[in-house]
Design a protein around this motif. Structure first.
Motif, short mmCIF file in Angstrom:
data_model
loop_
_atom_site.label_atom_id
_atom_site.label_comp_id
_atom_site.label_asym_id
_atom_site.label_seq_id
_atom_site.Cartn_x
_atom_site.Cartn_y
_atom_site.Cartn_z
N ARG A 348 0.83 -1.21 0.00
CA ARG A 348 0.00 0.00 0.00
C ARG A 348 0.87 1.26 0.00
O ARG A 348 0.51 2.27 -0.62
CB ARG A 348 -0.93 -0.02 1.21
CG ARG A 348 -2.02 -1.08 1.10
CD ARG A 348 -2.92 -1.11 2.32
NE ARG A 348 -3.38 0.22 2.64
CZ ARG A 348 -3.26 0.77 3.86
NH1 ARG A 348 -2.69 0.11 4.84
NH2 ARG A 348 -3.71 1.99 4.07
N LEU A 349 1.99 1.22 0.68
CA LEU A 349 2.91 2.36 0.69
C LEU A 349 3.42 2.63 -0.72
O LEU A 349 3.49 3.80 -1.15
CB LEU A 349 4.08 2.09 1.64
CG LEU A 349 5.13 3.19 1.72
CD1 LEU A 349 4.54 4.48 2.27
CD2 LEU A 349 6.32 2.73 2.59
N VAL A 350 3.77 1.59 -1.45
CA VAL A 350 4.24 1.75 -2.84
C VAL A 350 3.14 2.37 -3.70
O VAL A 350 3.41 3.25 -4.53
CB VAL A 350 4.69 0.39 -3.42
CG1 VAL A 350 4.99 0.53 -4.91
CG2 VAL A 350 5.93 -0.13 -2.68
N GLU A 351 1.88 1.94 -3.48
CA GLU A 351 0.75 2.53 -4.23
C GLU A 351 0.65 4.02 -3.96
O GLU A 351 0.46 4.83 -4.89
CB GLU A 351 -0.55 1.83 -3.83
CG GLU A 351 -0.70 0.41 -4.33
CD GLU A 351 -1.99 -0.22 -3.84
OE1 GLU A 351 -2.88 0.52 -3.36
OE2 GLU A 351 -2.12 -1.47 -3.92
N PHE A 352 0.75 4.41 -2.69
CA PHE A 352 0.66 5.83 -2.33
C PHE A 352 1.81 6.63 -2.94
O PHE A 352 1.61 7.74 -3.44
CB PHE A 352 0.64 6.01 -0.82
CG PHE A 352 -0.68 5.70 -0.17
CD1 PHE A 352 -1.86 6.24 -0.66
CD2 PHE A 352 -0.75 4.87 0.93
CE1 PHE A 352 -3.07 5.96 -0.06
CE2 PHE A 352 -1.96 4.57 1.54
CZ PHE A 352 -3.13 5.13 1.04
N ILE A 353 3.00 6.08 -2.88
CA ILE A 353 4.16 6.78 -3.45
C ILE A 353 3.97 7.00 -4.94
O ILE A 353 4.25 8.10 -5.46
CB ILE A 353 5.46 5.97 -3.17
CG1 ILE A 353 5.81 6.04 -1.68
CG2 ILE A 353 6.62 6.50 -4.02
CD1 ILE A 353 6.95 5.14 -1.28
N ASP A 354 3.48 5.98 -5.64
CA ASP A 354 3.24 6.12 -7.08
C ASP A 354 2.20 7.20 -7.36
O ASP A 354 2.37 8.02 -8.28
CB ASP A 354 2.77 4.78 -7.66
CG ASP A 354 3.89 3.74 -7.70
OD1 ASP A 354 5.07 4.14 -7.58
OD2 ASP A 354 3.59 2.54 -7.85
N LYS A 355 1.12 7.20 -6.58
CA LYS A 355 0.06 8.20 -6.78
C LYS A 355 0.57 9.61 -6.52
O LYS A 355 0.29 10.54 -7.29
CB LYS A 355 -1.14 7.89 -5.87
CG LYS A 355 -2.00 6.73 -6.33
CD LYS A 355 -3.23 6.61 -5.44
CE LYS A 355 -4.16 5.52 -5.94
NZ LYS A 355 -5.39 5.41 -5.12
N LEU A 356 1.30 9.78 -5.42
CA LEU A 356 1.83 11.10 -5.09
C LEU A 356 2.82 11.58 -6.14
O LEU A 356 2.84 12.76 -6.51
CB LEU A 356 2.50 11.07 -3.72
CG LEU A 356 1.56 10.94 -2.51
CD1 LEU A 356 2.37 10.78 -1.23
CD2 LEU A 356 0.63 12.14 -2.40
N SER A 357 3.63 10.68 -6.65
CA SER A 357 4.61 11.04 -7.66
C SER A 357 3.92 11.55 -8.93
O SER A 357 4.31 12.58 -9.49
CB SER A 357 5.50 9.84 -7.99
OG SER A 357 6.46 10.17 -8.97
N VAL A 358 2.89 10.82 -9.36
CA VAL A 358 2.13 11.25 -10.56
C VAL A 358 1.50 12.61 -10.31
O VAL A 358 1.53 13.50 -11.18
CB VAL A 358 1.06 10.20 -10.90
CG1 VAL A 358 0.10 10.75 -11.96
CG2 VAL A 358 1.70 8.91 -11.40
N PHE A 359 0.93 12.79 -9.12
CA PHE A 359 0.26 14.05 -8.81
C PHE A 359 1.25 15.20 -8.74
O PHE A 359 1.01 16.28 -9.30
CB PHE A 359 -0.49 13.91 -7.48
CG PHE A 359 -1.42 15.05 -7.19
CD1 PHE A 359 -2.70 15.08 -7.73
CD2 PHE A 359 -1.01 16.11 -6.40
CE1 PHE A 359 -3.55 16.14 -7.48
CE2 PHE A 359 -1.85 17.18 -6.14
CZ PHE A 359 -3.13 17.18 -6.68
N PHE A 360 2.37 15.00 -8.07
CA PHE A 360 3.35 16.08 -7.92
C PHE A 360 3.93 16.50 -9.27
O PHE A 360 4.21 17.68 -9.49
CB PHE A 360 4.48 15.65 -6.98
CG PHE A 360 4.06 15.51 -5.53
CD1 PHE A 360 2.81 15.94 -5.11
CD2 PHE A 360 4.92 14.95 -4.60
CE1 PHE A 360 2.42 15.82 -3.79
CE2 PHE A 360 4.55 14.82 -3.27
CZ PHE A 360 3.29 15.24 -2.86
#
Length: 643
Positions: A348-360
């Protein structure tokens, strides 16, 4: 197929005859031709696997008009509504009544988002750690534990001993983040899993729009691939779909979920990985970085992410947050295999990191990046510009798609809604209300209203009109606002001057306020958004509806901006194609609170003279029911005294 279509139409027609089931079971039943016409149109859609869009004005009886063909067709049907309250109205009242009338017994299922169901695993966890919670939360947990032993479905809607917003419910609600699937000791008895199974086996499945889109598009409710590929999908309250679709066809990430994940990682460390102190320290560093980032965002209050990331302080804090989360990721990867719960948290942490990276990075010109602010959290949202393109892929040709609402047309056309839903080829019908609006209602735009830019002065002007109307109507009034700020200003003034009971949104739940309004008989209810639609007060309990201004959405609203940018890309005017239609639909919802029955009478007072002195005002008037009109407030007050 033609034979089947004719047979279904005949069965539906027979239901509405003077000797039919409705006449036998519904007291005072009278055939409404528009209701029968709507039912027949939906029958044809079901039989021919075609699509239909129907605006059904107040009083048409649209619920029975779509449920009767659905039940008689024998097909598997998903009925999607706008809210959980409407779901329950359909499942616990309308469907049982109709199945009895029609003498049919299809299997029915009510399905909500997974957070509405109790998780037995989380409940046991919380009871084990009961000594760590406060006394009130513990009391609620004990009540939930007692209820869990007798509940058949684990739906919190059936839990009356604990407040629906109680902190304890959040601790034990089912969630994707905490679900361990078949490894769970309660897998066979899991309320969430049982709800999934009931839905797969049912012939009529009642859901809400958010769950439908989440299941079909993002698969993030935890009910992944739960909803079957039904023969028919009926959307009631379909006017809500364009904005909901915009939300779910994109991506979103709640920082509340990130905080919860980091706290869970710390809990795992404390319970089973005490030999690895770095897990706790790294998680705490991430939480602190997240708080710092949060504070910077809340200081600006800006919802446009492209503007925010252009600020040096926010850009620095954003990338620093991502770096801290990646450090934690690398640390957890070194401990893979030591704990199933830790391995799940890492995923789940990897999922969040991927989402935040795309958003940023926000490097896709075809989408809008926005930030929604709530109490102590933010929701990061990526919304596509072209919703119709996404809808075209979703609404497959093997299913009959039915869209209905009391408020879909703008200037007597369903074209804008059809285009938004990629349904321009669908049959489009406007079923006008059978009510006599000319005789039953009066629209008043007071002539003495002046334009004031100061909100305090505008509130005083509105209070003056409200006082006169409330006195003339002897209470029995709804005052609907476009902003919470104006509601509070007017409520404060009226509280000092009104002789009638005041019920203000926020003092109680929506249903609680409505119950008091009906019981008192002379009350005044002040509300915003949620009171503009889905509220039904019939008879002389409600004689006056006052609306403070035309409900144009704020240009800073993230959903509006996404749709406006899409319109601009197509060389269209955002005001004409997005802002104005949305305001018209919202105003129609507010106006719809006034006349709910063929015997109702009342006055609508709109305290915004733009509807008569701006060119776009004609579009509003053309879209509203054919009410009598006046600019003379005294005439409206006289009519209120007679209602």
């Amino acid at each position: 197929m033609q034979f089947l279509a004719t047979r279904l139409e005949q069965q539906v027609a027979a239901t509405f005859t003077e000797n039919g089931p409705l006449a036998k079971h519904v007291k005072g039943f009278r055939l409404r031709q528009v209701q029968l016409d709507m039912a027949q149109s939906i029958s044809q859609s079901i039989a021919h696997k075609s699509n239909v869009i129907v605006e059904a004005g107040t009083g048409v009886g649209k619920t029975f008009a779509y449920l009767i063909p659905a039940l008689l067709s024998g097909k598997q049907v998903i009925v999607s509504t706008g809210s959980k309250n409407l779901q329950e109205q359909l499942f616990f009242k309308d469907l049982p009544e109709l199945t009895q009338m029609l003498n049919v017994s299809p299997q029915l299922a009510l399905l909500k988002g997974r957070s509405n169901y109790l998780c037995q695993y989380r409940l046991v966890e919380q009871m084990t750690a009961a000594s760590t919670v406060d006394e009130r939360t513990l009391d609620d947990l004990l009540r939930i534990h007692q209820w869990a032993g007798i509940s058949k479905d684990g739906d919190f809607g059936g839990l009356s001993s604990v407040a629906e917003d109680a902190f304890a419910i959040g601790l034990v609600a089912s969630s994707k983040e905490t679900c361990i699937g078949q490894k769970c000791d309660y897998y066979e008895d899991c309320f969430t899993r049982k709800a999934r199974m009931r839905a797969l086996e049912a012939r009529i499945i009642v859901v809400n729009h958010h769950l439908f889109f989440a299941d079909r598009v993002l698969k993030e409710t935890g009910f992944a691939e739960l909803l079957p590929d039904a023969d028919v999908v009926i959307f009631d309250e379909a006017h809500l779909l364009p904005d909901i679709a915009l939300t779910y066809f994109g991506q979103q990430c709640s920082t509340k979920a990130v905080v919860r994940l980091l706290e869970q990682i710390i809990e795992i460390y404390q319970s089973s990985l005490k030999d690895t102190g770095q897990i706790e320290s790294f998680s705490l560093r991430c939480l602190q970085q997240l708080r710092d980032w949060h504070n910077l965002l809340f200081e600006t209050g800006n919802s446009d992410w492209r503007r925010l990331i252009g600020m040096k302080s926010i850009a620095f804090a954003s990338w620093a947050l991502l770096d801290e989360l990646k450090l934690l990721q690398r640390l957890l990867q070194a401990h893979v295999g030591r704990s199933d719960e830790l391995d799940l948290s890492l995923e789940r942490l990897v999922e969040f990191i991927d989402k935040l990276s795309v958003f940023f990075h926000c490097d896709n010109p075809q989408v809008a990046y926005s930030v929604d602010y709530a109490s102590h959290t933010v929701l990061l949202r990526i919304s596509p510009m072209n919703v119709a393109k996404e809808c075209a892929a979703l609404f497959d040709q093997q299913t009959s798609w039915v869209f209905t609402s009391a408020t879909l047309q703008v200037q007597r056309s369903l074209g804008l809604f059809a285009a938004d839903m990629a349904m321009s080829d669908a049959k489009q019908l406007i079923m006008d209300s059978p009510f006599d609006y000319q005789a039953q209602s009066l629209l008043c735009v007071p002539r003495q209203l002046g334009h004031v830019s100061n909100q305090q002065m505008a509130a005083k002007q509105l209070v003056t009109v409200c006082q006169q109307a409330i006195r003339a109507a002897q209470g029995r009034t709804f005052i609907l606002f476009t902003s919470h700020r104006m509601l509070q200003l007017v409520a404060t003034e009226l509280n000092q001057r009104s002789e009638f009971p005041l019920l203000v949104q926020g003092q109680d739940s929506k249903q609680g306020l409505l119950k008091k309004f009906r019981q008192l008989g002379n009350a005044v209810l002040l509300g915003t958004g949620s009171f503009w639609e889905g509220v039904d007060v019939r008879g002389n309990l409600l004689s006056c509806v006052i609306i403070d201004k035309l409900p144009f959405i704020s240009p800073e609203d993230p959903l509006y901006r996404a749709r406006a940018e899409s319109a601009q890309q197509k060389q269209l005017d955002p005001f004409e194609t997005v802002s104005l239609p949305q305001a018209i639909i919202s105003l129609k919802q507010g106006v719809g609170r006034l006349i709910r029955d063929e015997k109702d009478k009342g006055v609508l007072i709109l305290c915004d003279n733009r509807i008569v002195n701006r060119p776009y005002g004609a579009a509003f008037l053309e879209s509203l029911p054919p009410m009598s009109r006046t600019r003379d407030l005294q005439k409206a007050l006289s009519l209120l005294q007679d209602c």
